[in-house]
Design a protein around this motif. Structure first.
Motif, PDB file in Angstrom:
ATOM      1  N   ASP A   1       0.768  -1.256  -0.047  1.00 33.97           N
ATOM      2  CA  ASP A   1       0.172   0.071  -0.076  1.00 33.97           C
ATOM      3  C   ASP A   1       1.040   1.199  -0.054  1.00 33.97           C
ATOM      4  O   ASP A   1       1.585   1.498   1.173  1.00 33.97           O
ATOM      5  CB  ASP A   1      -0.918   0.057   1.147  1.00 33.97           C
ATOM      6  CG  ASP A   1      -1.920   1.168   0.981  1.00 33.97           C
ATOM      7  OD1 ASP A   1      -1.711   1.981   0.270  1.00 33.97           O
ATOM      8  OD2 ASP A   1      -2.948   1.037   1.711  1.00 33.97           O
TER       9      ASP A   1
ATOM     10  N   ASP B   1      -1.225   4.735   2.608  1.00 32.22           N
ATOM     11  CA  ASP B   1      -2.382   4.222   3.274  1.00 32.22           C
ATOM     12  C   ASP B   1      -2.859   5.432   4.152  1.00 32.22           C
ATOM     13  O   ASP B   1      -2.105   5.924   5.027  1.00 32.22           O
ATOM     14  CB  ASP B   1      -2.047   3.100   4.448  1.00 32.22           C
ATOM     15  CG  ASP B   1      -3.331   2.599   5.050  1.00 32.22           C
ATOM     16  OD1 ASP B   1      -4.099   1.910   4.463  1.00 32.22           O
ATOM     17  OD2 ASP B   1      -3.433   2.337   6.369  1.00 32.22           O
ATOM     18  N   GLY B   2      -4.210   5.681   4.141  1.00 30.37           N
ATOM     19  CA  GLY B   2      -4.834   6.774   4.447  1.00 30.37           C
ATOM     20  C   GLY B   2      -4.712   8.050   3.536  1.00 30.37           C
ATOM     21  O   GLY B   2      -4.468   8.992   3.854  1.00 30.37           O
ATOM     22  N   THR B   3      -5.243   7.596   2.413  1.00 28.78           N
ATOM     23  CA  THR B   3      -5.539   8.580   1.190  1.00 28.78           C
ATOM     24  C   THR B   3      -6.298   9.655   1.589  1.00 28.78           C
ATOM     25  O   THR B   3      -6.284  10.795   1.161  1.00 28.78           O
ATOM     26  CB  THR B   3      -5.978   7.809   0.092  1.00 28.78           C
ATOM     27  OG1 THR B   3      -5.035   6.913  -0.259  1.00 28.78           O
ATOM     28  CG2 THR B   3      -6.167   8.848  -1.192  1.00 28.78           C
TER      29      THR B   3
ATOM     30  N   GLU C   1     -11.236  -3.613  12.472  1.00 28.20           N
ATOM     31  CA  GLU C   1     -11.887  -2.720  11.354  1.00 28.20           C
ATOM     32  C   GLU C   1     -12.386  -3.960  10.382  1.00 28.20           C
ATOM     33  O   GLU C   1     -11.923  -4.878  10.233  1.00 28.20           O
ATOM     34  CB  GLU C   1     -10.796  -1.992  10.525  1.00 28.20           C
ATOM     35  CG  GLU C   1     -11.511  -0.909   9.506  1.00 28.20           C
ATOM     36  CD  GLU C   1     -10.712   0.301   9.013  1.00 28.20           C
ATOM     37  OE1 GLU C   1      -9.867   0.578   9.851  1.00 28.20           O
ATOM     38  OE2 GLU C   1     -11.120   0.655   8.104  1.00 28.20           O
TER      39      GLU C   1
END
Ligand code: 2AM
Ligand code: CA
Length: 310
Positions: free
Chosen positions: A99, A102-104, A236
């Motif tokens: 990734d 991560d945290g777009t 999650e």
């Protein structure tokens, strides 16, 4: 850690690639970006994400030209396509799971909370994991059977450029906190509305029993923080292989617990719903609390699985 081993060489490439990509997107946080929605208006990608993935691919393939790479930006978007891609590649003899950003959503909103997540696996077993947070200059990394560590970005860059001697950093240990009342737990909000409602409801129920709750917007950062003992637990729904693979190794190597939310099964590369914690009782308490919602459908896979169609 054995720096001259094959896995030491993999770690050096993973760390160098993560540092390059993370420093690249950090430098672009304040700049104007092109933003597109992928599978939903909450599932975003910018023009920076694929550039970061290309930087990582180039570094991996320059050193290991015959290795396989599963990357978020080279996979068709959407949960079903991502799940299929992970399932079809999971057994690969030498697979990198990447990734690049991560945290777009944080990146789009100029929140400085995003990571690079790079894992290396052989036949479904993750052997090396690196999560890099460029905003804090923190490299969380682990090698199967050799522990997890946290190093400063500059020290890790120096080691990765000429790997001699042990890699830098302090050993990570997951939290020993057993009582929910003393825990900070984290979660993330799935991109699809039915899953998000259920996940948020679960957060409300747990929030009454814990010290506090956080949602930082990067699953890989949450996992690294559980490995570091900064968070006591995290769950999650509906995550992809590249959100999880590196961080799960960190948690395991830091002595933490990783389970499937549906039935507590062990981690595999195709797992999408996950709970992690330092102390096993915390993971149990999270699973129990989620089972209390939706007549147990959420945690048993019924409600969430139907909502996701996977
Ligand atoms: P991303 O920023 O790389 O897309 C936030 O709750 C977490 O969910 C982030 O790690 C985010 O990763 C991930 N995420 C965002 N969209 C997703 C999607 N469509 N499927 C699965 N995970 C997603
Ligand atoms: Ca991403």
């Amino acid at each position: 850690m054995q720096q001259h081993s094959a896995l030491g060489r993999v770690l050096a490439v993973a760390a160098a690639a993560a540092l390059t990509a993370g420093d690249y997107f950090k430098a672009r946080l304040a700049a104007a970006k092109q933003v597109k929605a992928k599978s939903s208006p909450a599932d975003l990608v910018t023009d920076v994400d694929p550039v970061c993935e290309r930087l990582i691919r180039e570094q991996i393939l320059a050193r290991f030209p015959d290795h396989d790479i599963l990357g978020e930006e080279s996979t068709e978007s959407g949960a079903e396509a991502s799940a299929r891609a992970a399932a079809s590649r999971a057994g690969s003899p030498r697979l990198w799971i990447v990734d690049p950003l991560d945290g777009t959503t944080n990146f789009v909103h100029r929140l400085p909370l995003s990571t690079v997540s790079i894992a290396y696996s052989e036949r479904g077993q993750v052997l090396v994991g690196v999560v890099y947070d460029p905003y804090h200059g923190e490299v969380f990394y682990g090698v199967r059977g050799q522990g997890a560590r946290l190093a400063a970005g500059a020290a890790m860059r120096a080691w990765a450029d000429s790997p001699g001697g042990d890699p830098p950093g302090e050993r990570l240990r997951a939290s020993a906190t057993e009582s929910l009342a003393s825990c900070i737990l984290a979660t993330g909000f799935p991109t699809r509305a039915p899953s998000r409602t259920l996940a948020t409801h679960a957060g409300f129920i747990l929030s009454e029993r814990v010290r506090s709750m956080r949602a930082l917007g990067s699953a890989a950062l949450h996992l690294a923080y559980v490995a570091a003992g900064r968070l006591d637990g995290f769950w999650e729904y509906d995550l992809n292989a590249w959100d999880l693979a590196a961080g799960v190794l960190l948690v395991e190597e830091a002595g933490g617990i990783v389970r499937g939310l549906a039935d507590g099964r062990p981690y595999t590369l195709t797992m999408r719903d996950v709970v992690v914690s330092g102390h096993p009782r915390v993971a149990d308490a999270i699973i129990e609390a989620l089972q209390a919602i939706d007549g147990g459908g959420a945690a048993k896979g019924g409600g969430m699985a139907n909502a996701h169609g996977v």
